[in-house]
Design a protein around this motif. Structure first.
Motif, PDB file in Angstrom:
ATOM      1  N   GLY A 127      -2.169   5.931   9.764  1.00 35.40           N
ATOM      2  CA  GLY A 127      -2.195   6.431   8.868  1.00 35.40           C
ATOM      3  C   GLY A 127      -1.147   7.564   9.219  1.00 35.40           C
ATOM      4  O   GLY A 127      -0.563   8.430   8.116  1.00 35.40           O
ATOM      5  N   LEU A 128      -1.445   8.213  10.360  1.00 34.30           N
ATOM      6  CA  LEU A 128      -0.980   9.154  10.499  1.00 34.30           C
ATOM      7  C   LEU A 128       0.250   9.520  10.233  1.00 34.30           C
ATOM      8  O   LEU A 128       1.366   9.965   9.983  1.00 34.30           O
ATOM      9  N   GLY A 129       0.994   8.374  10.948  1.00 37.83           N
ATOM     10  CA  GLY A 129       2.499   7.814  10.884  1.00 37.83           C
ATOM     11  C   GLY A 129       2.806   7.775   9.734  1.00 37.83           C
ATOM     12  O   GLY A 129       4.286   8.131   9.289  1.00 37.83           O
ATOM     13  N   VAL A 130       2.440   6.802   8.633  1.00 41.96           N
ATOM     14  CA  VAL A 130       3.278   6.859   7.962  1.00 41.96           C
ATOM     15  C   VAL A 130       3.252   7.932   6.543  1.00 41.96           C
ATOM     16  O   VAL A 130       3.905   8.457   5.869  1.00 41.96           O
ATOM     17  N   ALA A 131       1.833   8.887   6.742  1.00 41.93           N
ATOM     18  CA  ALA A 131       1.569   9.737   5.877  1.00 41.93           C
ATOM     19  C   ALA A 131       2.302  10.802   6.303  1.00 41.93           C
ATOM     20  O   ALA A 131       3.107  11.721   5.992  1.00 41.93           O
ATOM     21  N   THR A 132       3.055  11.499   7.986  1.00 39.36           N
ATOM     22  CA  THR A 132       4.532  12.267   8.003  1.00 39.36           C
ATOM     23  C   THR A 132       5.319  11.691   8.214  1.00 39.36           C
ATOM     24  O   THR A 132       5.995  12.079   7.304  1.00 39.36           O
ATOM     25  N   ILE A 189       2.710   7.421  -3.214  1.00 40.24           N
ATOM     26  CA  ILE A 189       1.703   6.272  -2.929  1.00 40.24           C
ATOM     27  C   ILE A 189       1.779   6.249  -1.582  1.00 40.24           C
ATOM     28  O   ILE A 189       0.629   6.211  -0.771  1.00 40.24           O
ATOM     29  N   CYS A 190       3.262   5.933  -0.946  1.00 34.93           N
ATOM     30  CA  CYS A 190       2.471   5.950   0.750  1.00 34.93           C
ATOM     31  C   CYS A 190       1.986   6.979   0.954  1.00 34.93           C
ATOM     32  O   CYS A 190       1.470   6.891   2.112  1.00 34.93           O
ATOM     33  N   LEU A 191       1.995   8.355   1.007  1.00 27.09           N
ATOM     34  CA  LEU A 191       1.706   9.441   1.589  1.00 27.09           C
ATOM     35  C   LEU A 191      -0.308   9.365   1.555  1.00 27.09           C
ATOM     36  O   LEU A 191      -0.910   9.733   2.272  1.00 27.09           O
TER      37      LEU A 191
END
Length: 282
Positions: free
Chosen positions: A122-127, A270-272
């Motif tokens: 999740g951290l990777g997707v948010a970043t 949406i991805c964030l």
């Protein structure tokens, strides 16, 4: 879904919407510094009478409250600067989205909290989504100053999140701690607005009073509804639902402020939000 869970879900969705509207009102304000000062000042005046009849926190708790007050002042100043610099639907997702990611890292480093593989994903997707927001637009302009201000504001949010988490644990009195947090927020930002605007403060304040009172209501609503949801439903999915404020805020900025909001920013928002959901529930 039982009635309690359904009500908690609706409450958290309401909290997300209230946070987005609160931010929208800040962006719409003619003088955002005076607006923030009045909003926080009204909250302080409303809450202080109740606090005076509550136990005074010990010094061990005040250390965290005072540290948090300094950080929340910095956040307010950076928020005002970011919104004066550019669009809400660019600044708000970065400010709102980077903060939980930074807070998770800070909690891992300073509070010894563990991070699962799902949370790392999740951290990777948010970043990645945050990098996407910072990537240059079609006109080739990266809007670097706005992104840096938004990231700085997010770092302040992450900082006071970790500070307050530690302070509440020591205090054991959530509502009293939260009350003093609001009071100290007003005590720091309102005098700053008065000092910065000088003799023009009163005339500006007359224009900003009504929207600031509205914003105070939404401020209370976003925290109150969130606390109700956390008290009546599992914390992780409720916290994940609150991240919908990122998408709601960006959409409100497009609909109300007529800011540009193409497919790229919709997808990134949406991805964030999805990355932050993984960070909360995994």
């Amino acid at each position: 879904m039982d009635n309690t869970l359904a009500l908690a879900t609706l409450a958290m969705l309401g909290s997300a919407l209230a946070h987005a509207v609160m931010t929208l009102l800040t962006k719409k304000a003619t003088d955002k510094l005076v607006f923030r000062g009045l909003t926080q000042g009204f909250l302080a005046v409303l809450i202080l009478p109740w606090l005076l009849f509550q136990p005074i926190p010990p010094w061990e708790v005040w250390r965290f409250l005072l540290a948090g007050a300094v950080v929340i002042w910095a956040f307010n100043m950076l928020l005002v600067a970011a919104f004066n610099e550019g669009e809400m639907n660019l600044a708000y997702p970065v400010m709102r989205g980077a903060a939980p990611a930074l807070a998770a890292l800070a909690a891992f480093v300073f509070l010894g909290e563990t991070v699962s593989l799902g949370q790392l994903a999740g951290l990777g997707v948010a970043t990645a989504a945050l990098i996407g927001f910072a990537w240059p637009e079609r006109d080739g302009k990266p809007k670097l100053k706005l992104i840096l201000l938004a990231l700085a504001a997010a770092s302040m949010t992450a900082s006071y999140t970790v500070i307050d988490a530690a302070g509440v644990r020591i205090s054991g009195q959530l509502f009293i701690y939260l009350g003093w947090f609001f009071v100290l927020s007003g005590v720091t930002i309102l005098p700053t607005a008065i000092f910065r605007r000088g003799t023009s403060f009163l005339s500006i304040a007359r224009q900003e009073t009504r929207p600031a009172l509205m914003c105070m209501g939404f401020n209370l609503a976003t925290y109150g509804l969130a606390l109700y949801a956390y008290a009546n439903a599992p914390v992780a999915p409720m916290a994940a639902l609150r991240e919908l404020s990122i998408v709601l805020g960006a959409l409100l900025a497009a609909l109300v402020l007529k800011e540009p909001f193409g497919g790229r920013r919709i997808l990134l928002a949406i991805c964030l939000a999805a990355g932050l959901v993984l960070l909360q529930v995994m």
